[in-house]
Design a protein around this motif. Structure first.
Motif, short mmCIF file in Angstrom:
data_model
loop_
_atom_site.label_atom_id
_atom_site.label_comp_id
_atom_site.label_asym_id
_atom_site.label_seq_id
_atom_site.Cartn_x
_atom_site.Cartn_y
_atom_site.Cartn_z
N VAL A 62 3.20 11.37 -8.87
CA VAL A 62 3.91 12.56 -8.40
C VAL A 62 3.99 13.54 -9.56
O VAL A 62 4.49 13.20 -10.63
CB VAL A 62 5.32 12.21 -7.89
CG1 VAL A 62 6.11 13.48 -7.60
CG2 VAL A 62 5.24 11.34 -6.64
N THR A 63 3.48 14.74 -9.35
CA THR A 63 3.50 15.77 -10.38
C THR A 63 4.18 17.01 -9.83
O THR A 63 3.80 17.52 -8.78
CB THR A 63 2.08 16.13 -10.84
OG1 THR A 63 1.43 14.95 -11.32
CG2 THR A 63 2.12 17.16 -11.95
N VAL A 64 5.21 17.46 -10.54
CA VAL A 64 5.96 18.64 -10.12
C VAL A 64 5.73 19.74 -11.15
O VAL A 64 6.07 19.57 -12.33
CB VAL A 64 7.46 18.33 -10.00
CG1 VAL A 64 8.21 19.55 -9.46
CG2 VAL A 64 7.69 17.12 -9.10
N SER A 65 5.16 20.82 -10.71
CA SER A 65 4.87 21.93 -11.63
C SER A 65 6.03 22.93 -11.64
O SER A 65 6.71 23.13 -10.64
CB SER A 65 3.58 22.64 -11.21
OG SER A 65 3.74 23.20 -9.92
N SER A 66 6.22 23.56 -12.78
CA SER A 66 7.33 24.51 -12.92
C SER A 66 6.93 25.92 -12.55
O SER A 66 5.78 26.22 -12.33
CB SER A 66 7.84 24.49 -14.36
OG SER A 66 6.79 24.79 -15.25
N VAL A 91 0.85 -1.18 0.00
CA VAL A 91 0.00 0.00 0.00
C VAL A 91 0.89 1.23 0.00
O VAL A 91 1.65 1.45 0.95
CB VAL A 91 -0.94 0.01 1.22
CG1 VAL A 91 -1.77 1.29 1.22
CG2 VAL A 91 -1.84 -1.22 1.21
N GLU A 92 0.77 2.01 -1.06
CA GLU A 92 1.56 3.22 -1.22
C GLU A 92 0.75 4.45 -0.85
O GLU A 92 -0.47 4.47 -1.01
CB GLU A 92 2.02 3.34 -2.68
CG GLU A 92 2.84 2.17 -3.17
CD GLU A 92 2.94 2.13 -4.68
OE1 GLU A 92 3.78 1.40 -5.20
OE2 GLU A 92 2.16 2.83 -5.34
N SER A 93 1.45 5.47 -0.42
CA SER A 93 0.80 6.74 -0.12
C SER A 93 1.82 7.87 -0.23
O SER A 93 3.03 7.62 -0.22
CB SER A 93 0.17 6.72 1.28
OG SER A 93 1.18 6.52 2.26
N GLY A 94 1.30 9.10 -0.33
CA GLY A 94 2.18 10.26 -0.27
C GLY A 94 2.38 11.00 -1.57
O GLY A 94 3.03 12.04 -1.58
N GLY A 95 1.88 10.50 -2.67
CA GLY A 95 2.05 11.22 -3.92
C GLY A 95 1.19 12.47 -3.95
O GLY A 95 0.38 12.72 -3.05
N GLY A 96 1.36 13.27 -5.00
CA GLY A 96 0.56 14.46 -5.14
C GLY A 96 1.19 15.48 -6.05
O GLY A 96 2.11 15.16 -6.81
N LEU A 97 0.68 16.70 -5.97
CA LEU A 97 1.15 17.82 -6.80
C LEU A 97 1.97 18.77 -5.94
O LEU A 97 1.54 19.16 -4.85
CB LEU A 97 -0.05 18.55 -7.39
CG LEU A 97 0.23 19.84 -8.16
CD1 LEU A 97 1.06 19.56 -9.40
CD2 LEU A 97 -1.09 20.51 -8.54
N VAL A 98 3.14 19.14 -6.45
CA VAL A 98 4.01 20.04 -5.70
C VAL A 98 4.72 20.95 -6.70
O VAL A 98 4.93 20.58 -7.86
CB VAL A 98 5.02 19.24 -4.86
CG1 VAL A 98 5.96 18.44 -5.74
CG2 VAL A 98 5.80 20.14 -3.91
#
Length: 120
Positions: free
Chosen positions: A116-120, A5-12
Motif C-alpha cells: 500500500v503506497t499513499v502519495s502526498s 490470498v491477499e488482494s486490494g493493495g495499490g497506490l492512492v
C-alpha cells in the motif's frame, strides 16, 4: 495447511481509500482470529487491526477511526477498509490468521503481503 490470498493493495493519494481482502483456504480447521499487520521500510511489523471469531475488534492507535476491519465467516475472508489514508500508512500489509485444528492445536499463518503506497 492454511493458504492465504491477499488482494486490494495499490497506490492512492492522501485522503483516499483502499480495501484489502484476505481469503483463507484449506480444510480441517476452524478460524479463531484474523487480522492485518504492516511493515514500513526500516520499521518493525506493527498491528493494524484484528477481529476474533466473536467479532471483537482491536486496532492500532495510529489507525483508529480511519480503518475498519470485518470478516465474512462463510467465506473465511477478512477485510480492511482504509479511509483517510496518510503517507505514513505506506507499508506492506500482511494478513494474519490463527486457526485451530481439533481442540488444542493452533497454527499462526501469514499472507505474502500486499503493498500500500499513499502519495502526498
Amino acid at each position: 495447511q492454511v493458504q492465504l490470498v491477499e488482494s486490494g493493495g495499490g497506490l492512492v493519494q492522501a485522503g483516499g481509500s483502499l480495501r484489502l481482502s484476505c481469503a483463507a483456504s484449506g480444510s480441517g480447521f476452524s478460524i479463531n482470529s484474523m487480522g492485518w499487520y504492516r511493515q514500513a521500510p526500516g520499521k518493525q511489523r506493527e498491528l493494524v487491526a484484528t477481529v476474533t471469531s466473536g467479532s471483537s475488534t482491536n486496532y492500532g492507535d495510529s489507525v483508529k477511526g480511519r480503518f475498519t476491519i470485518s470478516r465474512d465467516n462463510a467465506k473465511n475472508t477478512v477485510y480492511l477498509q482504509m479511509n483517510s489514508l496518510k503517507p505514513e500508512d505506506t507499508a506492506v500489509y500482511y494478513c494474519n490468521v490463527m486457526v485451530r485444528y481439533g481442540s488444542t492445536l493452533f497454527q499462526n499463518s501469514w499472507g505474502q503481503g500486499t503493498q500500500v503506497t499513499v502519495s502526498s
